[in-house]
Enzyme design. Structure first.
Site, mmCIF file in Angstrom:
data_model
loop_
_atom_site.group_PDB
_atom_site.id
_atom_site.type_symbol
_atom_site.label_atom_id
_atom_site.label_comp_id
_atom_site.label_asym_id
_atom_site.label_seq_id
_atom_site.Cartn_x
_atom_site.Cartn_y
_atom_site.Cartn_z
ATOM 1 N N ARG A 68 5.236 26.395 -9.516
ATOM 2 C CA ARG A 68 4.266 25.300 -9.330
ATOM 3 C C ARG A 68 4.360 24.313 -10.501
ATOM 4 N NH1 ARG A 68 -0.846 25.601 -10.724
ATOM 5 N NH2 ARG A 68 -1.058 27.818 -10.299
ATOM 6 N N TYR A 121 1.018 0.924 4.176
ATOM 7 C CA TYR A 121 1.412 2.065 5.018
ATOM 8 C C TYR A 121 0.130 2.732 5.542
ATOM 9 C CZ TYR A 121 3.216 6.619 6.327
ATOM 10 O OH TYR A 121 3.514 7.766 7.007
ATOM 11 N N ASP A 204 5.001 0.887 -4.171
ATOM 12 C CA ASP A 204 5.645 1.751 -3.182
ATOM 13 C C ASP A 204 6.977 1.085 -2.838
ATOM 14 O OD1 ASP A 204 6.567 2.923 -0.812
ATOM 15 O OD2 ASP A 204 4.543 3.350 -0.084
ATOM 16 N N LYS A 229 12.320 9.195 3.610
ATOM 17 C CA LYS A 229 13.011 8.065 4.219
ATOM 18 C C LYS A 229 14.450 7.964 3.687
ATOM 19 C CE LYS A 229 8.983 7.847 6.032
ATOM 20 N NZ LYS A 229 7.888 6.980 5.565
HETATM 21 C C1 LIG Z 1 6.525 7.177 5.188
HETATM 22 C C2 LIG Z 1 5.908 6.323 4.152
HETATM 23 C C3 LIG Z 1 4.934 6.830 3.279
HETATM 24 C C4 LIG Z 1 4.391 8.261 3.381
HETATM 25 O O1 LIG Z 1 5.371 9.198 3.072
HETATM 26 P P1 LIG Z 1 5.390 10.706 3.673
HETATM 27 O O2 LIG Z 1 6.666 11.240 3.104
HETATM 28 O O3 LIG Z 1 5.370 10.608 5.161
HETATM 29 O O4 LIG Z 1 4.174 11.406 3.152
HETATM 30 C C5 LIG Z 1 4.431 5.980 2.315
HETATM 31 N N1 LIG Z 1 4.838 4.691 2.204
HETATM 32 C C6 LIG Z 1 5.767 4.179 3.032
HETATM 33 C C7 LIG Z 1 6.182 2.749 2.863
HETATM 34 C C8 LIG Z 1 6.331 4.970 4.034
HETATM 35 O O5 LIG Z 1 7.235 4.434 4.858
#
Ligand SMILES: *Cc1c(COP(=O)(O)O)cnc(C)c1O
Length: 435
Positions: A68, A121, A204, A229
């Site tokens: 952890r 998002y 982000d 992604k």
């Molecule tokens: C998918 C996504 C998230 C969230 O990520 P997860 O891995 O699904 O928790 C946050 N910001 C953007 C721009 C995303 O495309």
């Protein structure tokens, strides 16, 4: 050894030595919850550092304790991720949402103000609107394209300018590819910072990173990823990451230890594998996207294409921000078909190569309908304000042969045309000749 090896070279080896694991060329999966200490004294020393009871000695390594807190797959992944963004440190998470929410919880306190860009998002938007207010955090959104003066005025008019703690951005915005100028937001954050309190800028960077946009170089303090992604890139893991200075990431990792939302060894290992082909995949995806976006723009059934590679000097500030901030237009394309939901659905229902699914950044191409899928939770007036219309579809372009993708788009657009009263009947599908 040659200095300044490129990240794509270092993805194969950085942070790992075969002699640590019986000569294994690849880092094994350290599928263990706990690590044996050489002695009680060594265990004590590891805990003193891990719990911040004393400073780490100059040549002392952080000892492995418990998965952890730390694990080789997690730590090697974190080291490799720092290379693309030029960050001092990285913290890896079990999802993008856990990276984002841990950062918001660590750096915001009751009474603080969060300034954020729109649209966000969906998961982030829910957390900002429904969870942060429960903890007494005030939130204030702004539209893409807002000027520095507008942002300063917005914060001042809130009456909370002394409590502004963070500016949170998503750029390019999902699904419209609208850009936010990171350096301009840094200037706004500086305007409200004091010597005791720095207003943080968090970005982000899921859409263009980690290859084509490096927010830390434009003044951001923290970079966030859904590693689900492009970083993962194969639609087979959920993961996340946060990058920044050693000081800030130490705070993020500290909260992660107590929330217990760290990345698992197997997921970390899968991402190490994904990173070896990250650049190859992303370059091919962007090359495909460029060709498809250009052809979509000229297609008679398509009304408007949102793609960074189609921006021209006539787009003003958006074009300038793009040239300053991004090194590629990326592989996310959204476009409006002529008509509305009926035409968009006919298009999506007839795709044969491209899968109808949410998510993005993977080797396979995906298409979805933001208004009723990823952005279904957004208020109708917000959707209208940010261009998320019923006719809009979003494409995540993969690594397939571009002519196969175009064949698929064209034949599905012809199906959209067939259900549309507005469609020109004289349009003869070019694909007819092929079938
Ligand atoms: C998918 C996504 C998230 C969230 O990520 P997860 O891995 O699904 O928790 C946050 N910001 C953007 C721009 C995303 O495309």
């Amino acid at each position: 050894m040659k200095k300044n090896l490129h990240p794509e070279t270092l993805m194969m080896s950085y942070g790992y030595r075969p002699e640590w694991s019986e000569g294994a060329v690849k880092c094994p999966i350290f599928q263990t919850s706990t690590f044996a200490f050489r002695s009680a004294e060594a265990g004590k020393a590891f805990f003193e550092v891990a719990y911040g009871l004393r400073e780490k000695g100059a040549r002392e390594k952080t000892g492995l304790i418990y998965s952890r807190l730390n694990n080789p797959d997690m730590e090697i992944l974190e080291d490799r991720l720092t290379l693309w963004d030029g960050a001092e440190a990285c913290a890896a998470f079990e999802s993008g949402m856990s990276a984002i929410t841990t950062v918001l919880l660590e750096f915001l306190q009751p009474g603080d103000l969060l300034l954020y860009s729109n649209p966000l998002y969906g998961g982030t938007s829910h957390f900002v609107h429904h969870v942060l207010p429960k903890w007494g955090v005030h939130v204030l959104g702004f539209r893409p394209g807002a000027t520095q003066e507008e942002l300063v005025r917005l914060v001042e008019q809130s009456g909370l300018s002394e409590r502004l703690a963070m500016v949170y951005l998503e750029t390019p915005a999902n699904p419209t590819n609208d850009l936010v100028d990171i350096a301009m937001c840094r200037a706004v954050a500086d305007r409200f910072s004091t010597t005791e309190r720095r207003v943080l800028v968090a970005v982000d960077n899921t859409y263009l990173g980690p290859l084509w946009q490096h927010p830390l170089k434009h003044g951001a303090d923290l970079v966030l990823y859904s590693a689900t992604k492009y970083i993962g890139g194969h639609s087979d893991v959920i993961a996340g990451a946060c990058l920044g200075s050693a000081e800030l990431i130490a705070r993020v990792k500290n909260l992660r230890t107590f929330l217990g939302n760290m990345i698992a060894p197997h997921t970390g290992w899968l991402l190490l594998r994904s990173l070896e082909t990250l650049q190859l995949r992303m370059e091919k995806q962007a090359a495909n996207a460029q060709i498809l976006a250009q052809r979509l723009k000229e297609h008679p059934v398509v009304k408007h294409v949102h793609y960074l590679g189609l921006l021209t000097p006539a787009d003003g500030e958006a074009y300038k921000t793009y040239r300053r901030q991004c090194t590629s237009p990326g592989a996310m394309v959204s476009f409006e078909v002529k008509g509305g939901e009926r035409e968009a659905f006919a298009f999506l229902n007839h795709l044969k190569v491209i899968k109808l699914a949410v998510s993005l950044g993977s080797t396979e191409s995906l298409a979805q309908h933001p208004a009723t899928m990823t952005h279904a939770g957004m208020a109708p007036e917000e959707k209208a304000a940010f261009g998320i219309t019923d006719a809009l579809v979003r494409l995540s372009v993969g690594v397939e042969h571009v002519e196969d993708l175009w064949w698929d788009l064209e034949q599905a657009l012809d199906k959209a045309c067939q259900v549309s009263p507005a469609c020109e009947p004289q349009h003869t599908p070019r694909t007819k000749a092929l079938s």
